[in-house]
Design a protein around this motif. Structure first.
Motif, PDB file in Angstrom:
ATOM      1  N   GLU A 295      -8.995   7.136  24.305  1.00 30.96           N
ATOM      2  CA  GLU A 295      -8.465   5.954  24.986  1.00 30.96           C
ATOM      3  C   GLU A 295      -7.654   5.076  24.046  1.00 30.96           C
ATOM      4  O   GLU A 295      -6.591   4.575  24.409  1.00 30.96           O
ATOM      5  CB  GLU A 295      -9.617   5.157  25.609  1.00 30.96           C
ATOM      6  CG  GLU A 295      -9.172   4.064  26.517  1.00 30.96           C
ATOM      7  CD  GLU A 295      -8.403   4.547  27.728  1.00 30.96           C
ATOM      8  OE1 GLU A 295      -7.512   3.804  28.180  1.00 30.96           O
ATOM      9  OE2 GLU A 295      -8.678   5.654  28.222  1.00 30.96           O
TER      10      GLU A 295
ATOM     11  N   GLN B   9      -3.481   4.879  28.455  1.00 30.99           N
ATOM     12  CA  GLN B   9      -2.301   4.288  29.069  1.00 30.99           C
ATOM     13  C   GLN B   9      -1.668   3.229  28.166  1.00 30.99           C
ATOM     14  O   GLN B   9      -0.458   3.085  28.135  1.00 30.99           O
ATOM     15  CB  GLN B   9      -2.690   3.680  30.413  1.00 30.99           C
ATOM     16  CG  GLN B   9      -1.525   3.290  31.255  1.00 30.99           C
ATOM     17  CD  GLN B   9      -1.963   2.880  32.640  1.00 30.99           C
ATOM     18  OE1 GLN B   9      -3.144   2.690  32.902  1.00 30.99           O
ATOM     19  NE2 GLN B   9      -1.021   2.747  33.529  1.00 30.99           N
ATOM     20  N   GLN B  10      -2.484   2.499  27.423  1.00 28.09           N
ATOM     21  CA  GLN B  10      -1.976   1.525  26.469  1.00 28.09           C
ATOM     22  C   GLN B  10      -2.424   1.873  25.055  1.00 28.09           C
ATOM     23  O   GLN B  10      -2.638   0.994  24.219  1.00 28.09           O
ATOM     24  CB  GLN B  10      -2.453   0.128  26.848  1.00 28.09           C
ATOM     25  CG  GLN B  10      -1.894  -0.340  28.158  1.00 28.09           C
ATOM     26  CD  GLN B  10      -2.403  -1.717  28.538  1.00 28.09           C
ATOM     27  OE1 GLN B  10      -3.362  -2.210  27.978  1.00 28.09           O
ATOM     28  NE2 GLN B  10      -1.736  -2.324  29.487  1.00 28.09           N
TER      29      GLN B  10
ATOM     30  N   THR C  56       0.662   6.245  22.438  1.00 25.17           N
ATOM     31  CA  THR C  56       1.449   6.148  23.668  1.00 25.17           C
ATOM     32  C   THR C  56       2.460   5.019  23.559  1.00 25.17           C
ATOM     33  O   THR C  56       3.631   5.176  23.932  1.00 25.17           O
ATOM     34  CB  THR C  56       0.520   5.920  24.873  1.00 25.17           C
ATOM     35  OG1 THR C  56      -0.438   6.976  24.914  1.00 25.17           O
ATOM     36  CG2 THR C  56       1.292   5.883  26.158  1.00 25.17           C
TER      37      THR C  56
END
Length: 175
Positions: free
Chosen positions: A158, A163-164, A168
């Motif tokens: 994560e 996503q953040q 990424t």
């Protein structure tokens, strides 16, 4: 290897062809006047919500052009970021799944861990479990080291690839 932009173009084209080919489809696209191509005029068949029927092929073409031009441009990053993300993603996911399998296997203490289906999860994970087995005491007689490693792998996945996640954001924005 296909880039993410070319994959998005192919998927958008397939979706638009599928929508246009459906008889009596009630799908709508935004009018051309709100898109990047302001040269195309909106037909008189616009609804009260200022939407156009998909059947107008020129509007679809201008919609595709506008979506492609409005997509987020990826910034230039260091050459090591994308390969690292490509290696870390599957590695963390496979080991997370293997640790989850180890949790389930621990529910059956009589199973032979050297047999084929169990060995796929046991052999790669046992060295990692051995590292912290002495430091993490069993909870209520149950070895919780696979749960600890599952949490570690999920956390890193994560933080780095979410996503953040750091990698990424580095890939998308060059931060």
């Amino acid at each position: 290897m296909l880039s993410s932009k070319s994959i998005a173009q192919v998927l958008l084209s397939v979706a638009l062809v599928a929508v246009v080919s459906l008889p009596g489809c009630a799908a709508f696209v935004p009018p051309a006047s709100t898109l990047a191509s302001s040269a195309a005029a909106a037909p008189a068949a616009a609804t009260s919500m200022n939407l156009l029927p998909v059947a107008d092929v020129t509007t679809i073409g201008s919609s595709v052009d506008a979506l492609q031009s409005a997509s987020l441009l990826l910034s230039e990053t260091e050459p090591w970021v994308q390969p690292l993300a490509n290696v870390l993603g599957p590695f963390l996911n496979i080991f997370s799944f293997a640790m989850l399998c180890r949790v389930v296997i621990s529910w059956y203490p009589t199973s032979n861990l050297n047999e084929f289906p169990f060995a796929l999860a046991v052999w790669p994970t046992e060295p990692l479990l051995r590292l912290i087995r002495g430091a993490v005491p069993p909870a209520f007689g149950v070895d919780i080291t696979p749960i600890v490693w599952l949490g570690v792998f999920t956390f890193f996945n994560e933080i780095l690839l979410g996503q953040q996640g750091l990698l990424t954001m580095k890939i998308k924005y060059g931060i």
